[in-house]
Motif scaffolding. Structure first.
Motif, PDB file in Angstrom:
ATOM      1  N   SER A  16     -10.537   7.451   0.849  1.00  0.00           N
ATOM      2  CA  SER A  16     -11.581   6.945  -0.047  1.00  0.00           C
ATOM      3  C   SER A  16     -11.089   7.002  -1.485  1.00  0.00           C
ATOM      4  O   SER A  16     -10.024   7.547  -1.766  1.00  0.00           O
ATOM      5  CB  SER A  16     -12.868   7.778   0.099  1.00  0.00           C
ATOM      6  OG  SER A  16     -12.642   9.107  -0.326  1.00  0.00           O
ATOM      7  N   GLY A  17     -11.867   6.434  -2.368  1.00  0.00           N
ATOM      8  CA  GLY A  17     -11.615   6.535  -3.804  1.00  0.00           C
ATOM      9  C   GLY A  17     -10.236   6.083  -4.234  1.00  0.00           C
ATOM     10  O   GLY A  17      -9.702   5.077  -3.766  1.00  0.00           O
ATOM     11  N   MET A  18      -9.642   6.845  -5.152  1.00  0.00           N
ATOM     12  CA  MET A  18      -8.356   6.503  -5.733  1.00  0.00           C
ATOM     13  C   MET A  18      -7.251   6.464  -4.675  1.00  0.00           C
ATOM     14  O   MET A  18      -6.355   5.633  -4.744  1.00  0.00           O
ATOM     15  CB  MET A  18      -7.996   7.521  -6.824  1.00  0.00           C
ATOM     16  CG  MET A  18      -6.830   7.092  -7.672  1.00  0.00           C
ATOM     17  SD  MET A  18      -6.393   8.308  -8.952  1.00  0.00           S
ATOM     18  CE  MET A  18      -7.949   8.669  -9.705  1.00  0.00           C
ATOM     19  N   GLY A  19      -7.312   7.354  -3.694  1.00  0.00           N
ATOM     20  CA  GLY A  19      -6.297   7.368  -2.647  1.00  0.00           C
ATOM     21  C   GLY A  19      -6.314   6.098  -1.820  1.00  0.00           C
ATOM     22  O   GLY A  19      -5.262   5.495  -1.563  1.00  0.00           O
ATOM     23  N   LEU A  20      -7.492   5.657  -1.402  1.00  0.00           N
ATOM     24  CA  LEU A  20      -7.607   4.430  -0.607  1.00  0.00           C
ATOM     25  C   LEU A  20      -7.219   3.212  -1.444  1.00  0.00           C
ATOM     26  O   LEU A  20      -6.524   2.313  -0.960  1.00  0.00           O
ATOM     27  CB  LEU A  20      -9.017   4.283  -0.047  1.00  0.00           C
ATOM     28  CG  LEU A  20      -9.256   3.101   0.879  1.00  0.00           C
ATOM     29  CD1 LEU A  20      -8.331   3.141   2.098  1.00  0.00           C
ATOM     30  CD2 LEU A  20     -10.725   3.072   1.321  1.00  0.00           C
ATOM     31  N   ALA A  21      -7.630   3.183  -2.692  1.00  0.00           N
ATOM     32  CA  ALA A  21      -7.261   2.064  -3.568  1.00  0.00           C
ATOM     33  C   ALA A  21      -5.744   1.996  -3.757  1.00  0.00           C
ATOM     34  O   ALA A  21      -5.157   0.911  -3.742  1.00  0.00           O
ATOM     35  CB  ALA A  21      -7.964   2.201  -4.919  1.00  0.00           C
ATOM     36  N   THR A  22      -5.112   3.148  -3.896  1.00  0.00           N
ATOM     37  CA  THR A  22      -3.654   3.181  -4.035  1.00  0.00           C
ATOM     38  C   THR A  22      -2.983   2.705  -2.752  1.00  0.00           C
ATOM     39  O   THR A  22      -1.989   1.963  -2.798  1.00  0.00           O
ATOM     40  CB  THR A  22      -3.188   4.607  -4.404  1.00  0.00           C
ATOM     41  OG1 THR A  22      -3.833   4.996  -5.622  1.00  0.00           O
ATOM     42  CG2 THR A  22      -1.681   4.664  -4.568  1.00  0.00           C
ATOM     43  N   ALA A  23      -3.520   3.102  -1.615  1.00  0.00           N
ATOM     44  CA  ALA A  23      -2.979   2.652  -0.331  1.00  0.00           C
ATOM     45  C   ALA A  23      -3.038   1.126  -0.227  1.00  0.00           C
ATOM     46  O   ALA A  23      -2.055   0.487   0.179  1.00  0.00           O
ATOM     47  CB  ALA A  23      -3.746   3.294   0.826  1.00  0.00           C
ATOM     48  N   ALA A  31       4.675  -1.771   1.141  1.00  0.00           N
ATOM     49  CA  ALA A  31       4.943  -0.423   1.644  1.00  0.00           C
ATOM     50  C   ALA A  31       4.329  -0.181   3.016  1.00  0.00           C
ATOM     51  O   ALA A  31       3.361  -0.838   3.416  1.00  0.00           O
ATOM     52  CB  ALA A  31       4.408   0.620   0.663  1.00  0.00           C
ATOM     53  N   HIS A  32       4.883   0.793   3.705  1.00  0.00           N
ATOM     54  CA  HIS A  32       4.267   1.415   4.876  1.00  0.00           C
ATOM     55  C   HIS A  32       3.566   2.641   4.315  1.00  0.00           C
ATOM     56  O   HIS A  32       4.187   3.423   3.581  1.00  0.00           O
ATOM     57  CB  HIS A  32       5.318   1.849   5.892  1.00  0.00           C
ATOM     58  CG  HIS A  32       6.145   0.726   6.407  1.00  0.00           C
ATOM     59  ND1 HIS A  32       5.736  -0.096   7.438  1.00  0.00           N
ATOM     60  CD2 HIS A  32       7.358   0.280   6.028  1.00  0.00           C
ATOM     61  CE1 HIS A  32       6.671  -0.993   7.674  1.00  0.00           C
ATOM     62  NE2 HIS A  32       7.674  -0.792   6.817  1.00  0.00           N
ATOM     63  N   VAL A  33       2.293   2.829   4.652  1.00  0.00           N
ATOM     64  CA  VAL A  33       1.514   3.895   4.036  1.00  0.00           C
ATOM     65  C   VAL A  33       0.925   4.810   5.103  1.00  0.00           C
ATOM     66  O   VAL A  33       0.354   4.336   6.087  1.00  0.00           O
ATOM     67  CB  VAL A  33       0.385   3.309   3.157  1.00  0.00           C
ATOM     68  CG1 VAL A  33      -0.515   4.410   2.621  1.00  0.00           C
ATOM     69  CG2 VAL A  33       0.975   2.504   2.004  1.00  0.00           C
ATOM     70  N   ILE A  34       1.055   6.104   4.866  1.00  0.00           N
ATOM     71  CA  ILE A  34       0.423   7.110   5.700  1.00  0.00           C
ATOM     72  C   ILE A  34      -0.684   7.724   4.857  1.00  0.00           C
ATOM     73  O   ILE A  34      -0.442   8.172   3.727  1.00  0.00           O
ATOM     74  CB  ILE A  34       1.414   8.218   6.117  1.00  0.00           C
ATOM     75  CG1 ILE A  34       2.587   7.627   6.914  1.00  0.00           C
ATOM     76  CG2 ILE A  34       0.697   9.284   6.942  1.00  0.00           C
ATOM     77  CD1 ILE A  34       3.766   7.241   6.087  1.00  0.00           C
ATOM     78  N   VAL A  35      -1.912   7.713   5.390  1.00  0.00           N
ATOM     79  CA  VAL A  35      -3.040   8.323   4.687  1.00  0.00           C
ATOM     80  C   VAL A  35      -3.529   9.517   5.495  1.00  0.00           C
ATOM     81  O   VAL A  35      -3.506   9.498   6.715  1.00  0.00           O
ATOM     82  CB  VAL A  35      -4.207   7.337   4.442  1.00  0.00           C
ATOM     83  CG1 VAL A  35      -3.799   6.232   3.491  1.00  0.00           C
ATOM     84  CG2 VAL A  35      -4.755   6.774   5.732  1.00  0.00           C
ATOM     85  N   THR A  36      -3.941  10.542   4.774  1.00  0.00           N
ATOM     86  CA  THR A  36      -4.531  11.700   5.426  1.00  0.00           C
ATOM     87  C   THR A  36      -5.939  11.919   4.906  1.00  0.00           C
ATOM     88  O   THR A  36      -6.290  11.497   3.804  1.00  0.00           O
ATOM     89  CB  THR A  36      -3.725  12.992   5.189  1.00  0.00           C
ATOM     90  OG1 THR A  36      -3.831  13.386   3.819  1.00  0.00           O
ATOM     91  CG2 THR A  36      -2.270  12.826   5.594  1.00  0.00           C
ATOM     92  N   GLY A  37      -6.707  12.597   5.725  1.00  0.00           N
ATOM     93  CA  GLY A  37      -8.058  13.012   5.388  1.00  0.00           C
ATOM     94  C   GLY A  37      -8.493  14.045   6.407  1.00  0.00           C
ATOM     95  O   GLY A  37      -7.892  14.157   7.482  1.00  0.00           O
TER      96      GLY A  37
END
Length: 146
Positions: A16-23, A31-37
């Motif tokens: 969410s927020g800045m992290g999701l927008a950056t992704a 890029a290939h992106v790994i997100v955590t939460g």
């Protein structure tokens, strides 16, 4: 621009927020992106929104064993990291006098310990010329004492 073509990026707190927008931005630039939460449901929702260049891993940034699992998945899938965005953070918005030791420990666990161990565990995967971006926070109270 395609500045991140085939780069591998980890974004903690990326659901969410800045992290999701950056992704979104990094994926748009190749890029290939790994997100955590912390919540599997939110991780799955973020990956569904981000598409096939995204991988989601449910993990608490304050849990070093969980961070090990994140790094193992990255190593298995991509063998390296080019970008680490240490973005996971929490806040407790209570009057100062109402903050408990548990509230304090949780904030320090995620906002300080989590950032420290995320970087420590990611370093062996970080490619030469890679980048670390720290978006740290220290919020325990949003209100003054009553």
């Amino acid at each position: 621009m395609n500045r991140f073509v085939d780069k591998v990026a980890l974004i903690t707190g990326g659901t969410s927020g800045m992290g999701l927008a950056t992704a979104h931005r990094l994926i748009a630039e190749g890029a290939h992106v790994i997100v955590t939460g912390r919540t599997p449901r939110r991780v799955d929702a973020a990956v569904a929104e981000l598409g096939p260049r995204a991988l989601g891993v449910a993990a608490d940034a304050a849990d070093p064993a969980g961070l090990d699992a994140v790094m193992d998945k990255i190593k298995t899938r991509h063998c390296r990291l080019d970008v680490l965005f240490a973005n996971a953070g929490v806040g407790t918005f209570l009057p100062f006098a109402d903050i408990t030791e548990a509230d304090f420990d949780h904030a320090v666990g995620v906002n300080f310990k989590g950032v420290f161990f995320t970087i420590q565990k990611a370093l062996p995967l970080l490619a030469d010329g890679g980048s670390i971006v720290i978006n740290a926070s220290w919020t325990l109270t949003g209100a003054t004492a009553s």
